[in-house]
Design a protein around this motif. Structure first.
Motif, PDB file in Angstrom:
ATOM      1  N   ARG A  72       0.858  -1.074   0.094  1.00 59.49           N
ATOM      2  CA  ARG A  72      -0.071   0.032  -0.057  1.00 59.49           C
ATOM      3  C   ARG A  72       0.941   1.297  -0.162  1.00 59.49           C
ATOM      4  N   GLN A  73       2.065   1.174   0.868  1.00 55.15           N
ATOM      5  CA  GLN A  73       2.851   2.324   0.811  1.00 55.15           C
ATOM      6  C   GLN A  73       3.495   2.515  -0.608  1.00 55.15           C
ATOM      7  N   VAL A  74       3.979   1.644  -1.229  1.00 48.67           N
ATOM      8  CA  VAL A  74       4.636   1.644  -2.390  1.00 48.67           C
ATOM      9  C   VAL A  74       3.810   2.032  -3.340  1.00 48.67           C
ATOM     10  N   VAL A  75       2.485   1.486  -3.447  1.00 46.63           N
ATOM     11  CA  VAL A  75       1.539   1.976  -4.453  1.00 46.63           C
ATOM     12  C   VAL A  75       1.323   3.687  -4.166  1.00 46.63           C
ATOM     13  N   ALA A  76       1.180   3.936  -3.110  1.00 41.42           N
ATOM     14  CA  ALA A  76       0.779   5.406  -2.649  1.00 41.42           C
ATOM     15  C   ALA A  76       2.348   6.315  -3.212  1.00 41.42           C
ATOM     16  N   LEU A  77       3.280   5.787  -2.849  1.00 40.03           N
ATOM     17  CA  LEU A  77       4.707   6.369  -3.495  1.00 40.03           C
ATOM     18  C   LEU A  77       4.564   6.515  -4.880  1.00 40.03           C
ATOM     19  N   THR A  78       4.177   5.364  -5.620  1.00 40.88           N
ATOM     20  CA  THR A  78       4.106   5.473  -7.043  1.00 40.88           C
ATOM     21  C   THR A  78       3.046   6.247  -7.616  1.00 40.88           C
ATOM     22  N   ALA A  79       1.920   6.259  -7.001  1.00 41.05           N
ATOM     23  CA  ALA A  79       0.952   7.279  -7.478  1.00 41.05           C
ATOM     24  C   ALA A  79       1.502   8.730  -7.466  1.00 41.05           C
ATOM     25  N   ASP A  80       2.277   9.101  -6.142  1.00 45.15           N
ATOM     26  CA  ASP A  80       2.548  10.231  -5.965  1.00 45.15           C
ATOM     27  C   ASP A  80       3.610  10.785  -7.219  1.00 45.15           C
ATOM     28  N   LEU A  81       4.447   9.842  -7.384  1.00 43.80           N
ATOM     29  CA  LEU A  81       5.523   9.994  -8.524  1.00 43.80           C
ATOM     30  C   LEU A  81       4.922  10.125  -9.706  1.00 43.80           C
ATOM     31  N   VAL A  82       3.817   9.380 -10.320  1.00 40.13           N
ATOM     32  CA  VAL A  82       3.099   9.663 -11.565  1.00 40.13           C
ATOM     33  C   VAL A  82       2.401  10.973 -11.559  1.00 40.13           C
ATOM     34  N   ILE A  83       1.853  11.494 -10.468  1.00 45.88           N
ATOM     35  CA  ILE A  83       1.176  12.724 -10.455  1.00 45.88           C
ATOM     36  C   ILE A  83       2.057  13.769 -10.727  1.00 45.88           C
ATOM     37  N   MET A  84       3.389  13.453  -9.897  1.00 42.15           N
ATOM     38  CA  MET A  84       4.332  14.537 -10.183  1.00 42.15           C
ATOM     39  C   MET A  84       4.766  14.786 -11.660  1.00 42.15           C
ATOM     40  N   LEU A  85       5.271  13.722 -12.103  1.00 38.75           N
ATOM     41  CA  LEU A  85       5.862  13.748 -13.322  1.00 38.75           C
ATOM     42  C   LEU A  85       4.958  13.714 -14.711  1.00 38.75           C
ATOM     43  N   TYR A  86       3.641  13.136 -14.496  1.00 39.28           N
ATOM     44  CA  TYR A  86       2.783  13.044 -15.798  1.00 39.28           C
ATOM     45  C   TYR A  86       1.571  13.707 -15.416  1.00 39.28           C
ATOM     46  N   GLY A  87       1.180  14.025 -14.289  1.00 39.32           N
ATOM     47  CA  GLY A  87      -0.242  14.473 -13.913  1.00 39.32           C
ATOM     48  C   GLY A  87       0.036  16.184 -13.653  1.00 39.32           C
ATOM     49  N   GLN A  88      -1.245  16.458 -12.939  1.00 37.46           N
ATOM     50  CA  GLN A  88      -1.419  17.693 -12.323  1.00 37.46           C
ATOM     51  C   GLN A  88      -1.246  17.729 -10.681  1.00 37.46           C
ATOM     52  N   PRO A  89      -0.073  18.140 -10.315  1.00 33.56           N
ATOM     53  CA  PRO A  89       0.106  17.914  -8.903  1.00 33.56           C
ATOM     54  C   PRO A  89      -0.474  18.982  -8.150  1.00 33.56           C
ATOM     55  N   GLU A  90      -0.936  20.295  -8.808  1.00 29.90           N
ATOM     56  CA  GLU A  90      -1.870  21.099  -8.055  1.00 29.90           C
ATOM     57  C   GLU A  90      -3.264  20.939  -7.935  1.00 29.90           C
ATOM     58  N   HIS A  91      -3.808  19.846  -8.705  1.00 25.28           N
ATOM     59  CA  HIS A  91      -5.155  19.394  -8.657  1.00 25.28           C
ATOM     60  C   HIS A  91      -5.125  18.000  -8.184  1.00 25.28           C
ATOM     61  N   ASP A  92      -3.912  17.356  -7.846  1.00 24.14           N
ATOM     62  CA  ASP A  92      -3.628  15.885  -7.329  1.00 24.14           C
ATOM     63  C   ASP A  92      -4.462  15.014  -8.132  1.00 24.14           C
ATOM     64  N   CYS A  93      -4.305  15.060  -9.551  1.00 25.32           N
ATOM     65  CA  CYS A  93      -4.992  14.273 -10.286  1.00 25.32           C
ATOM     66  C   CYS A  93      -3.912  13.822 -11.582  1.00 25.32           C
ATOM     67  N   ILE A  94      -4.396  12.958 -12.448  1.00 29.66           N
ATOM     68  CA  ILE A  94      -3.744  12.758 -13.818  1.00 29.66           C
ATOM     69  C   ILE A  94      -4.943  12.711 -14.783  1.00 29.66           C
ATOM     70  N   GLU A  95      -4.686  13.364 -15.867  1.00 33.67           N
ATOM     71  CA  GLU A  95      -5.594  13.426 -16.703  1.00 33.67           C
ATOM     72  C   GLU A  95      -5.293  12.282 -17.835  1.00 33.67           C
ATOM     73  N   TRP A  96      -6.116  12.172 -18.872  1.00 32.62           N
ATOM     74  CA  TRP A  96      -6.065  10.981 -19.957  1.00 32.62           C
ATOM     75  C   TRP A  96      -4.399  10.916 -20.673  1.00 32.62           C
ATOM     76  N   ASP A  97      -4.218  12.247 -21.037  1.00 27.53           N
ATOM     77  CA  ASP A  97      -3.156  12.314 -21.807  1.00 27.53           C
ATOM     78  C   ASP A  97      -1.776  12.198 -21.209  1.00 27.53           C
ATOM     79  N   GLY A  98      -1.697  12.540 -19.765  1.00 26.42           N
ATOM     80  CA  GLY A  98      -0.729  12.336 -18.805  1.00 26.42           C
ATOM     81  C   GLY A  98      -0.551  10.815 -18.706  1.00 26.42           C
TER      82      GLY A  98
END
Length: 197
Positions: A72-98
């Motif tokens: 669970r911690q590793v998945v949360a860490l991975t989600a955080d990195l994916v949002i930081m690199l490919y998503g919208q950290p300011e909205h805490d999400c990722i859109e389809w394009d990212g």
């Protein structure tokens, strides 16, 4: 889904296969299917939705459980990195394009997957989210990776003394312990190449 809906989906998939080539179309279709199954809000995944999806993509972080925490911690860490690199950290999400870009660059690319795997490790120690570690953060990573009792290298006679490893590492890096260190800088160490030290 109706017969007409199935027919339209089949026709769209066939057209994608013709345009992109069979393997690219199947990859895109797989990404779109996973995204759609987890997205409650249409064109974006919230952090929780992304975590649910990443829980079904263990290829991204296989082997990090234990070393970096629970699954669970590793998945949360991975989600955080994916949002930081490919998503919208300011909205805490990722859109389809990212998400699609991440799928192509990381999930569907073995070289990209290894690089991303290393970035997950570095991300755990990157408390200030600069995508680079301070000397103190590097030392914590090295301690956990090589010298902790949970380490896959625990008891491995090939692992040099900690002081030798750190000294050799800082010599190898141009700016020494005052520099910030990226996942790319640490790649030999993360791959277990003790001779790189």
């Amino acid at each position: 889904m109706t017969t007409a809906g199935n027919s339209a989906l089949s026709s769209s998939q066939s057209m994608l296969e013709d345009i992109l080539g069979l393997s690219d179309a199947k990859s895109l279709n797989g990404a779109l299917t996973m995204f759609s199954e987890h997205s409650q809000g249409g064109n974006r995944l919230t952090r929780d939705e992304l975590s649910g999806l990443l829980d079904k993509m263990p290829e991204l972080y296989f082997g990090l459980e234990g070393m970096l925490g629970t699954r669970r911690q590793v998945v949360a860490l991975t989600a955080d990195l994916v949002i930081m690199l490919y998503g919208q950290p300011e909205h805490d999400c990722i859109e389809w394009d990212g998400f699609h870009r991440m799928w192509r660059e990381v999930y569907d690319n073995s070289t990209g997957r290894l690089t991303f795997f290393h970035r997950i490790i570095v991300h755990k120690y990157d408390a200030d989210r600069q995508q680079a570690l301070s000397a103190r953060q590097v030392e914590a990573l090295i301690d956990d990776l090589y010298y902790s009792t949970n380490s896959v290298f625990a008891g491995d006679k090939r692992v040099p003394e900690r002081s030798m490893m750190m000294s050799a590492l800082w010599k190898q890096l141009a700016d020494g312990p005052d520099s910030r260190v990226t996942a790319e800088d640490l790649k030999p160490i993360l791959c277990g190449d003790f001779c790189a030290c």
